[in-house]
Each structure stands twice: as structure tokens, then as C-alpha cells.
Write a protein that holds these residues in place. Structure first.
Motif, PDB file in Angstrom:
ATOM      1  N   LEU A  86      74.668   6.634 -53.146  1.00 13.12           N
ATOM      2  CA  LEU A  86      75.888   6.407 -53.916  1.00 13.12           C
ATOM      3  C   LEU A  86      76.730   5.289 -53.311  1.00 13.12           C
ATOM      4  N   THR A  87      76.731   5.187 -51.973  1.00 14.96           N
ATOM      5  CA  THR A  87      77.543   4.152 -51.344  1.00 14.96           C
ATOM      6  C   THR A  87      76.864   2.786 -51.393  1.00 14.96           C
ATOM      7  N   GLY A  88      75.649   2.733 -51.928  1.00 13.70           N
ATOM      8  CA  GLY A  88      74.975   1.443 -52.042  1.00 13.70           C
ATOM      9  C   GLY A  88      73.913   1.213 -50.994  1.00 13.70           C
ATOM     10  N   LEU A  89      73.710   2.191 -50.107  1.00 10.19           N
ATOM     11  CA  LEU A  89      72.674   2.056 -49.079  1.00 10.19           C
ATOM     12  C   LEU A  89      71.345   2.561 -49.641  1.00 10.19           C
ATOM     13  N   THR A  90      70.732   1.749 -50.490  1.00 11.95           N
ATOM     14  CA  THR A  90      69.535   2.216 -51.198  1.00 11.95           C
ATOM     15  C   THR A  90      68.410   2.579 -50.240  1.00 11.95           C
ATOM     16  N   TYR A  91      68.115   1.645 -49.317  1.00 12.81           N
ATOM     17  CA  TYR A  91      66.979   1.872 -48.424  1.00 12.81           C
ATOM     18  C   TYR A  91      67.210   3.069 -47.514  1.00 12.81           C
ATOM     19  N   LEU A  92      68.411   3.116 -46.885  1.00 10.84           N
ATOM     20  CA  LEU A  92      68.661   4.209 -45.941  1.00 10.84           C
ATOM     21  C   LEU A  92      68.734   5.555 -46.652  1.00 10.84           C
ATOM     22  N   GLY A  93      69.264   5.563 -47.892  1.00  7.77           N
ATOM     23  CA  GLY A  93      69.311   6.809 -48.645  1.00  7.77           C
ATOM     24  C   GLY A  93      67.911   7.346 -48.911  1.00  7.77           C
TER      25      GLY A  93
ATOM     26  N   GLY B 161      85.732  -7.979 -45.007  1.00  6.67           N
ATOM     27  CA  GLY B 161      84.523  -8.523 -45.623  1.00  6.67           C
ATOM     28  C   GLY B 161      84.108  -7.721 -46.842  1.00  6.67           C
ATOM     29  N   GLY B 162      83.285  -8.331 -47.681  1.00  7.69           N
ATOM     30  CA  GLY B 162      82.821  -7.667 -48.887  1.00  7.69           C
ATOM     31  C   GLY B 162      81.448  -7.064 -48.682  1.00  7.69           C
ATOM     32  N   LEU B 163      80.999  -6.329 -49.691  1.00 10.22           N
ATOM     33  CA  LEU B 163      79.651  -5.771 -49.623  1.00 10.22           C
ATOM     34  C   LEU B 163      78.628  -6.900 -49.642  1.00 10.22           C
ATOM     35  N   PRO B 164      77.578  -6.799 -48.821  1.00 15.07           N
ATOM     36  CA  PRO B 164      76.525  -7.813 -48.921  1.00 15.07           C
ATOM     37  C   PRO B 164      75.794  -7.682 -50.254  1.00 15.07           C
ATOM     38  N   ALA B 165      75.218  -8.786 -50.701  1.00 16.02           N
ATOM     39  CA  ALA B 165      74.518  -8.757 -51.988  1.00 16.02           C
ATOM     40  C   ALA B 165      73.373  -7.754 -51.940  1.00 16.02           C
ATOM     41  N   ASP B 166      72.658  -7.705 -50.809  1.00 14.22           N
ATOM     42  CA  ASP B 166      71.535  -6.786 -50.660  1.00 14.22           C
ATOM     43  C   ASP B 166      71.628  -6.135 -49.282  1.00 14.22           C
ATOM     44  N   PRO B 167      72.188  -4.910 -49.185  1.00 16.07           N
ATOM     45  CA  PRO B 167      72.315  -4.258 -47.875  1.00 16.07           C
ATOM     46  C   PRO B 167      70.989  -4.091 -47.151  1.00 16.07           C
ATOM     47  N   THR B 168      69.916  -3.833 -47.921  1.00 15.14           N
ATOM     48  CA  THR B 168      68.605  -3.652 -47.292  1.00 15.14           C
ATOM     49  C   THR B 168      68.170  -4.915 -46.561  1.00 15.14           C
ATOM     50  N   ARG B 169      68.380  -6.071 -47.229  1.00 17.06           N
ATOM     51  CA  ARG B 169      68.032  -7.340 -46.606  1.00 17.06           C
ATOM     52  C   ARG B 169      68.885  -7.577 -45.358  1.00 17.06           C
TER      53      ARG B 169
ATOM     54  N   ALA C  93      80.335  -5.830 -44.193  1.00 19.35           N
ATOM     55  CA  ALA C  93      79.719  -7.152 -44.065  1.00 19.35           C
ATOM     56  C   ALA C  93      78.661  -7.171 -42.967  1.00 19.35           C
ATOM     57  N   GLY C  94      78.971  -6.546 -41.805  1.00 18.59           N
ATOM     58  CA  GLY C  94      77.989  -6.508 -40.736  1.00 18.59           C
ATOM     59  C   GLY C  94      76.984  -5.398 -40.993  1.00 18.59           C
ATOM     60  N   ALA C  95      75.871  -5.432 -40.289  1.00 15.92           N
ATOM     61  CA  ALA C  95      74.856  -4.395 -40.475  1.00 15.92           C
ATOM     62  C   ALA C  95      74.962  -3.306 -39.408  1.00 15.92           C
ATOM     63  N   ASP C  96      76.046  -3.315 -38.610  1.00 17.31           N
ATOM     64  CA  ASP C  96      76.150  -2.372 -37.495  1.00 17.31           C
ATOM     65  C   ASP C  96      76.070  -0.921 -37.958  1.00 17.31           C
ATOM     66  N   GLY C  97      76.795  -0.589 -39.041  1.00 20.80           N
ATOM     67  CA  GLY C  97      76.771   0.779 -39.546  1.00 20.80           C
ATOM     68  C   GLY C  97      75.381   1.193 -39.974  1.00 20.80           C
ATOM     69  N   GLN C  98      74.702   0.301 -40.663  1.00 21.32           N
ATOM     70  CA  GLN C  98      73.337   0.620 -41.120  1.00 21.32           C
ATOM     71  C   GLN C  98      72.408   0.858 -39.934  1.00 21.32           C
TER      72      GLN C  98
END
Lengths: 176, 101
Positions: free
Chosen positions: A48-55, A120-128, B55-60
Motif C-alpha cells: 500500500l505504501t508503494g514498496l511493491t518489491y518488499l511487500g 524529497g519525493g517518492l522515487p519513480a521506481d522504489p524497487t530500482r 528519496a533515499g533507499a535507507d528505509g528499504q
């Protein structure tokens, strides 16, 4: 309240309720399934938060983990079917008090601490972004995790083999 | 949404897991409590990633580490359970009190 918030709260409530059910149901099998429900709900919240891969990763890993847990549960548990009430606790009151105190502390902290505003904003592709991070600036984390997994595999085999960690094959003193 | 909304259920999951880890006599149930505690941690980190520093990937990366810890903790826990059960037929925490005091 947006649809996203409704879905979040529904999943959060189910997750906590399933967590409570782990320690209140009568059988280990039901406890394992309740734990699985709780873990999958958190995985869905990550989706739901947009973390597709980790979800997806959390859901897949936890389903497998709970299947392994179910096997061990059948191996080590009395009353796996839940035919009679199961309550095996020690120091119940003390544990309850400590847990309640910790909850009050954490929840109070959550509401009292002035959390920083979003940078900062959400990255376009969190997985990438995650992939680039673990293959670049965060590679040390990935390497440590890899070594930890290897060490765990060696340690679990050493602990679980029949002869234990004490004696070596061919050792005359250890031979029966 | 606010970080508080994520932290409240996360705190509840952590507290429930802590209760289980402290009170359960069966080693398997105890490990379920530990899993629940890390589950709350994953939820909190997900909220922080989304609402504080996306923006950073630290949380992930932290979620990745937490999920790995969950798997390793369970693997080591079951290996220790297997070892002590094989040696002494112990599957309850109260019967393994050698280091008490």
C-alpha cells in the motif's frame, strides 16, 4: 478519510488482532496461521505504501517461513490439534505489565516526538532505487547479510546434526 | 497520513510480541513472539520510508535487513531447539534453566 487510509487501518487492525490471537488460540496450528495473517497484513501495508518489491518479498518469505514453522510445531508440540485448551505461560502478570508499559512508552513517544517533515519525493521506481542502493552505496549491508546467512547455514547444520558439535568422526576417544 | 498512524499499530505489534516472548513456556511460541516484534519494526520502518525519507533507499535497505533477521532468527532458534531436544528431550523454556541466576 481516503480509501488508502481505510485500507491501511483495516489491515493494521487485522494485523494486531491476529497478533493477539497467536497467544490466545488453543492450538499451535491456529497460532501459526494467526501469525501468518499478521505478517501478511504488514506485507500488504508495505504494498500500500508503494514498496511493491518488499511487500511481495515479505509475503512470500513469511508464507514459506510459517510452513517451516508448522513442521517444527508438529514435531515439538503437544496438543497440535487444539482439542483441549492450551495455556502454557510463566509469569503471566509480569509479562503483561511489561508489554503494556512498553506499548504506552512507544505509543506516547510516537505522539510526543516531533517527527521531521518529509524530505524529497517518492522515487519513480522504489524497487530500482533499492537495487541501485544495494549494488552501490549500500553494498556493505548486502555483503554482511550474505555472510550472516552463510554463517547461519553452517551453524544450524552443526547444531542440528545427530553427533552434535562435540565429537569428530574417526576420533578414537569419541567412538562408542 | 502521518508517521503516528504507522507507529501506533507498530507499537501494538511490538508489545504483543514482547508479551509472548516473555510469557510463553514453549520455545516455538516464544519465537513466534520474537517474529511479531520484528513484524512491528518492519511496519514502522515502512511508514518512516514513505512519510519521512522516501528519496533515499535507507528505509528499504533496513526492511531488507529486518526480514533477513526474521528468517535467520527462526533458523537458529529451531537449530538450538533441535539440539537441546535431541540431548535432553527439552522443549520448554523452564526445563532449560542452566544459566539461571
Amino acid at each position: 478519510m481516503t480509501a488508502q487510509q481505510v485500507a491501511f487501518w483495516a489491515l493494521a487492525v487485522v494485523s494486531v488482532a491476529a497478533g493477539v490471537a497467536v497467544f490466545t488460540v488453543d492450538s499451535m496450528a491456529r497460532a501459526t496461521l494467526a501469525l501468518l495473517v499478521s505478517l501478511v497484513c504488514v506485507g500488504l501495508i508495505l504494498l500500500l505504501t508503494g514498496l511493491t518489491y518488499l511487500g511481495v518479498l515479505v509475503i512470500l518469505m513469511m508464507v514459506m517461513e510459517m510452513m517451516v514453522m508448522a513442521v517444527f510445531m508438529v514435531m515439538y508440540m503437544m496438543n497440535p490439534g487444539g482439542l483441549m485448551p492450551m495455556k502454557m505461560v510463566h509469569n503471566n502478570g509480569g509479562a503483561m505489565a511489561v508489554a503494556a508499559g512498553v506499548f504506552v512508552l512507544l505509543a506516547g513517544g510516537a505522539f510526543l516526538v516531533p517527527w521531521p517533515v518529509r524530505r524529497g519525493g517518492l522515487p519513480a521506481d522504489p524497487t530500482r532505487a533499492l537495487g541501485v542502493a544495494v549494488m552501490g552505496p549500500k553494498m556493505l549491508v548486502m555483503m554482511v547479510v550474505g555472510v550472516a546467512i552463510l554463517a547461519t547455514m553452517v551453524a544450524t547444520v552443526v547444531l542440528a546434526v545427530h553427533r552434535g558439535r562435540g565429537d569428530r568422526p574417526g576420533d578414537p576417544e569419541a567412538e562408542p | 497520513m502521518t508517521p503516528q498512524e504507522f507507529l501506533l499499530p507498530a507499537a501494538a505489534l511490538f508489545a504483543v510480541g514482547l508479551y509472548g516472548a516473555l510469557s510463553q513456556q514453549s520455545i516455538v511460541m516464544l519465537m513466534m513472539g520474537l517474529e511479531l516484534m520484528i513484524n512491528g519494526l518492519v511496519l514502522a520502518v515502512g511508514g518512516f520510508w514513505r512519510l519521512v525519507a522516501p528519496a533515499g533507499a535507507d528505509g528499504q535497505v533496513l526492511i531488507l535487513v529486518a526480514v533477513t533477521v526474521m528468517a535467520l532468527e527462526m533458523a537458529m532458534g529451531f537449530a538450538v531447539t533441535t539440539a537441546i531436544f535431541r540431548a535432553r528431550e527439552v522443549d520448554m523454556t523452564d526445563a532449560a534453566g542452566d544459566l539461571r541466576g
